[in-house]
Design a protein around this motif. Structure first.
Motif, PDB file in Angstrom:
ATOM      1  N   GLN A  12      -4.037  63.538 -23.658  1.00 33.40           N
ATOM      2  CA  GLN A  12      -5.221  62.879 -24.206  1.00 33.40           C
ATOM      3  C   GLN A  12      -5.309  63.066 -25.717  1.00 33.40           C
ATOM      4  OE1 GLN A  12      -8.108  64.827 -21.753  1.00 33.40           O
ATOM      5  NE2 GLN A  12      -7.988  63.284 -20.124  1.00 33.40           N
ATOM      6  N   ARG A  13      -4.892  64.223 -26.201  1.00 28.02           N
ATOM      7  CA  ARG A  13      -4.902  64.457 -27.639  1.00 28.02           C
ATOM      8  C   ARG A  13      -3.951  63.485 -28.341  1.00 28.02           C
ATOM      9  NH1 ARG A  13      -2.603  66.753 -31.905  1.00 28.02           N
ATOM     10  NH2 ARG A  13      -0.677  67.120 -30.769  1.00 28.02           N
ATOM     11  N   GLN A  14      -2.779  63.276 -27.766  1.00 30.61           N
ATOM     12  CA  GLN A  14      -1.814  62.352 -28.357  1.00 30.61           C
ATOM     13  C   GLN A  14      -2.344  60.911 -28.321  1.00 30.61           C
ATOM     14  OE1 GLN A  14       0.873  63.058 -30.027  1.00 30.61           O
ATOM     15  NE2 GLN A  14       0.811  65.260 -29.637  1.00 30.61           N
ATOM     16  N   GLN A  15      -2.992  60.547 -27.219  1.00 33.13           N
ATOM     17  CA  GLN A  15      -3.580  59.200 -27.124  1.00 33.13           C
ATOM     18  C   GLN A  15      -4.688  59.029 -28.160  1.00 33.13           C
ATOM     19  OE1 GLN A  15      -4.727  59.468 -23.028  1.00 33.13           O
ATOM     20  NE2 GLN A  15      -2.857  58.487 -22.271  1.00 33.13           N
ATOM     21  N   ALA A  16      -5.532  60.043 -28.281  1.00 34.72           N
ATOM     22  CA  ALA A  16      -6.623  59.974 -29.249  1.00 34.72           C
ATOM     23  C   ALA A  16      -6.086  59.902 -30.673  1.00 34.72           C
ATOM     24  CB  ALA A  16      -7.544  61.174 -29.084  1.00 34.72           C
ATOM     25  N   LYS A  17      -5.000  60.630 -30.960  1.00 36.41           N
ATOM     26  CA  LYS A  17      -4.431  60.598 -32.304  1.00 36.41           C
ATOM     27  C   LYS A  17      -3.885  59.210 -32.637  1.00 36.41           C
ATOM     28  CE  LYS A  17      -1.375  63.016 -35.481  1.00 36.41           C
ATOM     29  NZ  LYS A  17      -0.844  61.755 -36.053  1.00 36.41           N
ATOM     30  N   LEU A  18      -3.332  58.513 -31.653  1.00 34.01           N
ATOM     31  CA  LEU A  18      -2.888  57.132 -31.878  1.00 34.01           C
ATOM     32  C   LEU A  18      -4.056  56.261 -32.340  1.00 34.01           C
ATOM     33  CD1 LEU A  18      -0.492  55.927 -29.013  1.00 34.01           C
ATOM     34  CD2 LEU A  18      -0.072  55.832 -31.486  1.00 34.01           C
ATOM     35  N   HIS A  23      -7.495  53.713 -36.688  1.00 32.58           N
ATOM     36  CA  HIS A  23      -8.785  53.556 -37.359  1.00 32.58           C
ATOM     37  C   HIS A  23      -8.682  53.756 -38.873  1.00 32.58           C
ATOM     38  CE1 HIS A  23     -11.419  52.836 -34.029  1.00 32.58           C
ATOM     39  NE2 HIS A  23     -11.263  54.017 -33.465  1.00 32.58           N
ATOM     40  N   ARG A  24      -7.752  54.571 -39.315  1.00 32.60           N
ATOM     41  CA  ARG A  24      -7.597  54.807 -40.753  1.00 32.60           C
ATOM     42  C   ARG A  24      -6.902  53.606 -41.391  1.00 32.60           C
ATOM     43  NH1 ARG A  24      -8.085  60.553 -41.338  1.00 32.60           N
ATOM     44  NH2 ARG A  24      -8.357  60.177 -43.565  1.00 32.60           N
ATOM     45  N   MET A  25      -7.441  53.107 -42.495  1.00 34.51           N
ATOM     46  CA  MET A  25      -6.885  51.924 -43.142  1.00 34.51           C
ATOM     47  C   MET A  25      -5.739  52.268 -44.109  1.00 34.51           C
ATOM     48  SD  MET A  25      -8.479  49.398 -41.799  1.00 34.51           S
ATOM     49  CE  MET A  25      -7.900  48.077 -42.865  1.00 34.51           C
ATOM     50  N   HIS A  26      -5.661  53.524 -44.535  1.00 30.95           N
ATOM     51  CA  HIS A  26      -4.575  53.983 -45.411  1.00 30.95           C
ATOM     52  C   HIS A  26      -4.521  53.188 -46.718  1.00 30.95           C
ATOM     53  CE1 HIS A  26      -3.268  56.344 -41.962  1.00 30.95           C
ATOM     54  NE2 HIS A  26      -3.252  55.229 -41.240  1.00 30.95           N
ATOM     55  N   HIS A  27      -5.688  52.844 -47.244  1.00 32.90           N
ATOM     56  CA  HIS A  27      -5.739  52.132 -48.512  1.00 32.90           C
ATOM     57  C   HIS A  27      -5.393  53.068 -49.668  1.00 32.90           C
ATOM     58  CE1 HIS A  27      -8.667  48.847 -46.866  1.00 32.90           C
ATOM     59  NE2 HIS A  27      -7.408  48.569 -46.626  1.00 32.90           N
ATOM     60  N   GLU A  28      -4.672  52.542 -50.633  1.00 32.22           N
ATOM     61  CA  GLU A  28      -4.410  53.284 -51.860  1.00 32.22           C
ATOM     62  C   GLU A  28      -5.619  53.127 -52.773  1.00 32.22           C
ATOM     63  OE1 GLU A  28      -1.153  53.496 -55.529  1.00 32.22           O
ATOM     64  OE2 GLU A  28      -0.724  52.327 -53.697  1.00 32.22           O
ATOM     65  N   GLN A 177     -16.109  59.047 -29.445  1.00 35.63           N
ATOM     66  CA  GLN A 177     -16.427  58.256 -30.624  1.00 35.63           C
ATOM     67  C   GLN A 177     -15.244  57.388 -31.052  1.00 35.63           C
ATOM     68  OE1 GLN A 177     -17.691  61.620 -32.948  1.00 35.63           O
ATOM     69  NE2 GLN A 177     -19.847  61.074 -32.768  1.00 35.63           N
ATOM     70  N   LEU A 178     -14.043  57.925 -30.960  1.00 36.94           N
ATOM     71  CA  LEU A 178     -12.855  57.136 -31.269  1.00 36.94           C
ATOM     72  C   LEU A 178     -12.754  55.921 -30.352  1.00 36.94           C
ATOM     73  CD1 LEU A 178     -10.159  59.944 -31.696  1.00 36.94           C
ATOM     74  CD2 LEU A 178     -11.182  58.582 -33.510  1.00 36.94           C
ATOM     75  N   VAL A 179     -12.995  56.157 -29.057  1.00 35.59           N
ATOM     76  CA  VAL A 179     -12.934  55.082 -28.070  1.00 35.59           C
ATOM     77  C   VAL A 179     -14.046  54.065 -28.326  1.00 35.59           C
ATOM     78  CG1 VAL A 179     -13.234  54.563 -25.607  1.00 35.59           C
ATOM     79  CG2 VAL A 179     -11.754  56.449 -26.321  1.00 35.59           C
ATOM     80  N   GLY A 180     -15.252  54.556 -28.581  1.00 34.48           N
ATOM     81  CA  GLY A 180     -16.376  53.658 -28.825  1.00 34.48           C
ATOM     82  C   GLY A 180     -16.184  52.801 -30.056  1.00 34.48           C
ATOM     83  N   ASP A 181     -15.633  53.381 -31.121  1.00 28.98           N
ATOM     84  CA  ASP A 181     -15.412  52.585 -32.321  1.00 28.98           C
ATOM     85  C   ASP A 181     -14.323  51.541 -32.105  1.00 28.98           C
ATOM     86  OD1 ASP A 181     -16.076  53.343 -35.654  1.00 28.98           O
ATOM     87  OD2 ASP A 181     -17.304  54.055 -34.002  1.00 28.98           O
ATOM     88  N   LEU A 182     -13.286  51.889 -31.328  1.00 32.10           N
ATOM     89  CA  LEU A 182     -12.248  50.891 -31.066  1.00 32.10           C
ATOM     90  C   LEU A 182     -12.793  49.756 -30.203  1.00 32.10           C
ATOM     91  CD1 LEU A 182      -9.413  49.956 -31.527  1.00 32.10           C
ATOM     92  CD2 LEU A 182      -8.656  51.352 -29.591  1.00 32.10           C
ATOM     93  N   GLU A 201      -0.113  47.336 -29.109  1.00 32.00           N
ATOM     94  CA  GLU A 201      -0.086  47.566 -27.665  1.00 32.00           C
ATOM     95  C   GLU A 201      -0.219  49.033 -27.307  1.00 32.00           C
ATOM     96  OE1 GLU A 201       3.262  45.768 -25.796  1.00 32.00           O
ATOM     97  OE2 GLU A 201       2.728  43.718 -26.403  1.00 32.00           O
ATOM     98  N   ASP A 202       0.450  49.921 -28.055  1.00 27.95           N
ATOM     99  CA  ASP A 202       0.376  51.335 -27.709  1.00 27.95           C
ATOM    100  C   ASP A 202      -1.020  51.900 -27.955  1.00 27.95           C
ATOM    101  OD1 ASP A 202       0.638  51.134 -30.481  1.00 27.95           O
ATOM    102  OD2 ASP A 202       1.959  52.886 -30.654  1.00 27.95           O
ATOM    103  N   VAL A 203      -1.702  51.388 -28.977  1.00 24.19           N
ATOM    104  CA  VAL A 203      -3.073  51.825 -29.250  1.00 24.19           C
ATOM    105  C   VAL A 203      -4.002  51.340 -28.141  1.00 24.19           C
ATOM    106  CG1 VAL A 203      -5.027  51.630 -30.849  1.00 24.19           C
ATOM    107  CG2 VAL A 203      -2.703  51.917 -31.732  1.00 24.19           C
ATOM    108  N   TYR A 204      -3.817  50.106 -27.724  1.00 19.76           N
ATOM    109  CA  TYR A 204      -4.667  49.571 -26.658  1.00 19.76           C
ATOM    110  C   TYR A 204      -4.414  50.317 -25.344  1.00 19.76           C
ATOM    111  CZ  TYR A 204      -7.497  46.369 -23.979  1.00 19.76           C
ATOM    112  OH  TYR A 204      -8.483  45.847 -23.187  1.00 19.76           O
ATOM    113  N   ALA A 205      -3.162  50.658 -25.058  1.00 20.94           N
ATOM    114  CA  ALA A 205      -2.845  51.397 -23.841  1.00 20.94           C
ATOM    115  C   ALA A 205      -3.496  52.788 -23.864  1.00 20.94           C
ATOM    116  CB  ALA A 205      -1.337  51.527 -23.678  1.00 20.94           C
ATOM    117  N   ALA A 206      -3.490  53.445 -25.035  1.00 25.59           N
ATOM    118  CA  ALA A 206      -4.146  54.747 -25.160  1.00 25.59           C
ATOM    119  C   ALA A 206      -5.648  54.617 -24.943  1.00 25.59           C
ATOM    120  CB  ALA A 206      -3.857  55.344 -26.540  1.00 25.59           C
TER     121      ALA A 206
END
Length: 222
Positions: A12-18, A23-28, A177-182, A201-206
């Protein structure tokens, strides 16, 4: 230990980390005309806003948010008011801060902050949104819908997922919260609240797996 404080499994930790990474946009980050500190239960938001202000990334900062629905006792006078006070303690000058104390959701955060800036003669072409880490993508999609004429950059406290879990101290709550925001990233475009965002797809599967495991306390109710 209550159900709300349960420790998540390694899978579950690995799924949540995905989902966290998505969720992070990684903007410069670079200098913007104004910034908006989005209200939340996370006191790290005004701290990071102050850090970015002192780094010269923006001249004007709007704190937006009324009472927090998740933890009203944390900021009894409203998120924006408390965030402003914290930023002042960290050396941000009072004349650099605007307060928008009415917003109750992210769409209102954006729209009301835009109005607050306009009321002070500020019509930015670039805006930096500062939020909780897992709120970056949703705030970006919301701003692109509501304020399409501005260029939007997103920022949040630069914490890795495991460090954030320790900071909050409640693993199930964070994953909920991660799930709710997604879910909101996926569903809000249908209601006209946000622009579409691709979900790999991997994010949606998690997401589907965590939902099935009961991480659902922050889902939309209707």
């Amino acid at each position: 230990m209550t159900d709300d404080q349960q420790v998540i499994t390694e899978e579950q930790r690995q799924q949540a980390k995905l989902i966290w990474d998505h969720h992070r946009m990684h903007h410069e980050l670079r200098p913007c005309d104004a910034a908006i500190g989005l209200g939340s239960h996370d006191p790290g938001v005004p701290v990071f806003c102050a850090e970015l202000y002192h780094a010269g990334l923006f001249p004007t900062l709007v704190f937006s948010g009324g009472p927090n629905p998740t933890a009203p006792e944390r900021f009894p006078r409203g998120e924006a008011v408390h965030f402003r006070e914290h930023a002042l303690e960290l050396g941000v000058p009072d004349d650099a801060i605007l307060v928008e104390p009415r917003a109750r959701n992210t769409g209102q955060n954006i729209a009301f902050s835009r109005d607050a800036l306009a009321a002070h003669g500020i019509r930015p072409s670039t805006v930096l949104l500062v939020s909780m880490p897992y709120m970056e993508r949703r705030s970006f999609a919301t701003a692109r819908k509501i304020w399409p004429e501005v260029e939007v950059l997103c920022a949040s406290t630069p914490l890795e997922f495991d460090a954030y879990l320790k900071t909050i101290g409640n693993e199930k709550l964070v994953v909920d919260q991660l799930v709710g925001d997604l879910q909101r990233v996926i569903e809000y475009p249908k209601f006209g609240f946000a622009v579409e965002q691709d979900v790999p797809e991997d994010v949606y599967a998690a997401y589907a797996s965590l939902l099935a495991a009961g991480f659902d306390s922050r889902l939309l109710t209707s």
